[in-house]
Write a protein that holds these residues in place. Sequence first.
Motif, PDB file in Angstrom:
ATOM      1  N   ASP A  33       0.839  -1.211   0.000  1.00 24.01           N
ATOM      2  CA  ASP A  33       0.000   0.000   0.000  1.00 24.01           C
ATOM      3  C   ASP A  33       0.871   1.257   0.000  1.00 24.01           C
ATOM      4  O   ASP A  33       0.601   2.219  -0.721  1.00 24.01           O
ATOM      5  CB  ASP A  33      -0.895   0.037   1.252  1.00 24.01           C
ATOM      6  CG  ASP A  33      -2.011  -0.998   1.162  1.00 24.01           C
ATOM      7  OD1 ASP A  33      -2.201  -1.559   0.053  1.00 24.01           O
ATOM      8  OD2 ASP A  33      -2.658  -1.267   2.188  1.00 24.01           O
ATOM      9  N   LEU A  59       2.666   1.798  -3.422  1.00 24.37           N
ATOM     10  CA  LEU A  59       1.780   2.321  -4.477  1.00 24.37           C
ATOM     11  C   LEU A  59       1.433   3.789  -4.206  1.00 24.37           C
ATOM     12  O   LEU A  59       1.393   4.609  -5.120  1.00 24.37           O
ATOM     13  CB  LEU A  59       0.526   1.448  -4.600  1.00 24.37           C
ATOM     14  CG  LEU A  59       0.821  -0.014  -5.013  1.00 24.37           C
ATOM     15  CD1 LEU A  59      -0.453  -0.817  -5.174  1.00 24.37           C
ATOM     16  CD2 LEU A  59       1.666  -0.111  -6.295  1.00 24.37           C
ATOM     17  N   GLU A  60       1.230   4.104  -2.941  1.00 26.56           N
ATOM     18  CA  GLU A  60       0.892   5.500  -2.588  1.00 26.56           C
ATOM     19  C   GLU A  60       2.057   6.451  -2.887  1.00 26.56           C
ATOM     20  O   GLU A  60       1.866   7.497  -3.503  1.00 26.56           O
ATOM     21  CB  GLU A  60       0.541   5.566  -1.091  1.00 26.56           C
ATOM     22  CG  GLU A  60       0.137   6.965  -0.644  1.00 26.56           C
ATOM     23  CD  GLU A  60      -0.027   7.054   0.882  1.00 26.56           C
ATOM     24  OE1 GLU A  60      -0.480   6.077   1.520  1.00 26.56           O
ATOM     25  OE2 GLU A  60       0.313   8.125   1.429  1.00 26.56           O
ATOM     26  N   THR A  82       4.596   5.990  -4.888  1.00 25.36           N
ATOM     27  CA  THR A  82       4.900   6.026  -6.326  1.00 25.36           C
ATOM     28  C   THR A  82       3.984   7.046  -7.007  1.00 25.36           C
ATOM     29  O   THR A  82       4.429   7.868  -7.816  1.00 25.36           O
ATOM     30  CB  THR A  82       4.735   4.618  -6.947  1.00 25.36           C
ATOM     31  OG1 THR A  82       5.645   3.734  -6.295  1.00 25.36           O
ATOM     32  CG2 THR A  82       5.013   4.610  -8.441  1.00 25.36           C
ATOM     33  N   LYS A  83       2.709   7.008  -6.623  1.00 28.35           N
ATOM     34  CA  LYS A  83       1.744   7.967  -7.187  1.00 28.35           C
ATOM     35  C   LYS A  83       2.150   9.404  -6.808  1.00 28.35           C
ATOM     36  O   LYS A  83       2.127  10.323  -7.642  1.00 28.35           O
ATOM     37  CB  LYS A  83       0.360   7.638  -6.609  1.00 28.35           C
ATOM     38  CG  LYS A  83      -0.773   8.322  -7.275  1.00 28.35           C
ATOM     39  CD  LYS A  83      -2.088   7.717  -6.818  1.00 28.35           C
ATOM     40  CE  LYS A  83      -3.174   8.750  -6.982  1.00 28.35           C
ATOM     41  NZ  LYS A  83      -4.207   8.688  -5.978  1.00 28.35           N
ATOM     42  N   GLY A  84       2.548   9.583  -5.558  1.00 29.27           N
ATOM     43  CA  GLY A  84       2.918  10.925  -5.074  1.00 29.27           C
ATOM     44  C   GLY A  84       4.151  11.474  -5.784  1.00 29.27           C
ATOM     45  O   GLY A  84       4.174  12.639  -6.190  1.00 29.27           O
ATOM     46  N   LYS A 135       5.259  10.614  -8.674  1.00 23.88           N
ATOM     47  CA  LYS A 135       4.885  10.875 -10.082  1.00 23.88           C
ATOM     48  C   LYS A 135       4.177  12.223 -10.213  1.00 23.88           C
ATOM     49  O   LYS A 135       4.374  12.958 -11.182  1.00 23.88           O
ATOM     50  CB  LYS A 135       4.001   9.739 -10.618  1.00 23.88           C
ATOM     51  CG  LYS A 135       4.822   8.526 -11.033  1.00 23.88           C
ATOM     52  CD  LYS A 135       4.001   7.280 -11.230  1.00 23.88           C
ATOM     53  CE  LYS A 135       3.229   7.245 -12.499  1.00 23.88           C
ATOM     54  NZ  LYS A 135       2.742   5.859 -12.792  1.00 23.88           N
ATOM     55  N   MET A 136       3.393  12.543  -9.212  1.00 24.02           N
ATOM     56  CA  MET A 136       2.709  13.845  -9.230  1.00 24.02           C
ATOM     57  C   MET A 136       3.761  14.965  -9.210  1.00 24.02           C
ATOM     58  O   MET A 136       3.649  15.945  -9.947  1.00 24.02           O
ATOM     59  CB  MET A 136       1.781  13.918  -7.999  1.00 24.02           C
ATOM     60  CG  MET A 136       0.969  15.180  -7.822  1.00 24.02           C
ATOM     61  SD  MET A 136       1.831  16.557  -7.061  1.00 24.02           S
ATOM     62  CE  MET A 136       2.119  15.960  -5.402  1.00 24.02           C
ATOM     63  N   ASP A 142       2.605  10.611 -15.927  1.00 26.58           N
ATOM     64  CA  ASP A 142       1.709   9.456 -15.787  1.00 26.58           C
ATOM     65  C   ASP A 142       2.424   8.196 -16.233  1.00 26.58           C
ATOM     66  O   ASP A 142       1.827   7.134 -16.334  1.00 26.58           O
ATOM     67  CB  ASP A 142       0.462   9.636 -16.672  1.00 26.58           C
ATOM     68  CG  ASP A 142      -0.466  10.686 -16.088  1.00 26.58           C
ATOM     69  OD1 ASP A 142      -0.474  10.833 -14.856  1.00 26.58           O
ATOM     70  OD2 ASP A 142      -1.155  11.365 -16.883  1.00 26.58           O
ATOM     71  N   ASN A 190       6.261   5.880 -16.099  1.00 29.91           N
ATOM     72  CA  ASN A 190       6.811   4.891 -15.167  1.00 29.91           C
ATOM     73  C   ASN A 190       7.701   5.544 -14.114  1.00 29.91           C
ATOM     74  O   ASN A 190       8.439   6.476 -14.427  1.00 29.91           O
ATOM     75  CB  ASN A 190       7.658   3.887 -15.955  1.00 29.91           C
ATOM     76  CG  ASN A 190       6.909   3.384 -17.172  1.00 29.91           C
ATOM     77  OD1 ASN A 190       6.025   2.553 -17.059  1.00 29.91           O
ATOM     78  ND2 ASN A 190       7.222   3.927 -18.344  1.00 29.91           N
ATOM     79  N   GLN A 207       6.534   8.982   2.599  1.00 32.15           N
ATOM     80  CA  GLN A 207       5.071   9.028   2.666  1.00 32.15           C
ATOM     81  C   GLN A 207       4.614  10.292   3.412  1.00 32.15           C
ATOM     82  O   GLN A 207       3.715  11.002   2.971  1.00 32.15           O
ATOM     83  CB  GLN A 207       4.588   7.771   3.398  1.00 32.15           C
ATOM     84  CG  GLN A 207       3.105   7.539   3.345  1.00 32.15           C
ATOM     85  CD  GLN A 207       2.746   6.223   4.027  1.00 32.15           C
ATOM     86  OE1 GLN A 207       3.397   5.794   4.985  1.00 32.15           O
ATOM     87  NE2 GLN A 207       1.715   5.570   3.528  1.00 32.15           N
TER      88      GLN A 207
END
Length: 385
Positions: free
Chosen positions: A37, A40-41, A43-45, A47-48, A53, A55, A251
């Motif tokens: 979890d 994934l969180e 990685t999204k952050g 990327k932002m 969008d 890799n 995080q």
Amino acid sequence: MIGQQYLMLPGPTPIPERVLQAMNRPMINHRGPEFKDMLLEVTKGVKMVYGTDHNLLIYPSSGTGVLEASIVNFISPGDKVLAISIGVFGDRFASIAQNFGAQVQKLSFKWGQAADPTQLREALARDQEKKIKAVLVTHNETSTGTFNDIKAIKEAMQDHPALLMVDCVSGLGALEFQMDAWGVDVALSGSQKAFMIPPGLGFMAFSDRALKIHRRNTNHRFYWDVTEGLKYLEKGQTAFTPAVSLFYGLQEALSMMLEEGLDHIIKRHRRYRDMVRASIRAMGLDLLAADTEASTAVTAVLAPGRSGANQIRNRMLKRFNIALAGGQLELDDVMFRIGHLGYVRELDLLAVIAALEITMLESGFKLELGAGVNRAQRFISEAED
Ligand SMILES: Cc1ncc(COP(=O)(O)O)c(C=O)c1O
């Protein structure tokens, strides 16, 4: 000495209390559901923050590690590479490519200046057979406090198919960067700068176009292999044991960044740059970079007479417990650098400017005590939030 050190370096940067506390947690199974979890969180952050969008892989490594990761995954031995350099880190990216077998053509600019996109356009125009496979460039050249206009560099590449690979180690999160919108293929960064966490995480973002090129790549690699990294990411894991405690920190730091908003963060850094530069000038000191190319992450200040910068730094450390960075290689002792990225506020900078004035006066430099502080105070009082 009372109080914490003022760590005014362009990395590592100060760590917020929230982040320190978040890292102080028990270990978990890095192949279990909690880590999945979190991976994934974050990685999204991240990327932002990159504005992508595509890799992203996170490695336990310093910034140089991911520079190397980018070369071994996207450049094959014998590939022609055009390496733009405006300082120490541009040179380093070029050296790594050379070490892994690339034929490197360098496009170097005077230290303290940004790259001229027109010269890149001309260099690529001469490559009529489109043999150049990649353009390497530094986003924020930490060694000189100068940034490159990555959007203009991409535009100067016109329809040349070379990958655009950018070292954003000290720029990401401190000055504007829009990976997808600008058409960047590979972008590297690290944890110890604007992300406000300790050294030890390297970020590598790459486009799907770069991934296709990776599939045909013949360079040696094992630890850095993107194919393995992506395979594990699909399962919510990293290929090898991750730096779990730094993930806790990341995080929390990303939550702080989201709360503040990326636009505000970038504006805040711009304000720091302008405030520091105005105050330094008010003290009668010179700056290395021109206003239009000056970094929002770090300011390079020339010592009076272009020598004695290390003595000034030593005094700042001994008398005020303020750590400033020195000049590198040919700029050693010629200048010092004030880092102002990540978890820094105007009040910190005000203190640094006040201490610097006292230090300069004690070092025999003639200045009107208070001129820099006054300029900084006016800057703060006039600034809009
Ligand atoms: C622009 C840039 N690139 C690369 C690096 C290398 O990073 P590291 O020292 O984490 O290996 C740095 C470090 O300061 C940097 O500022």
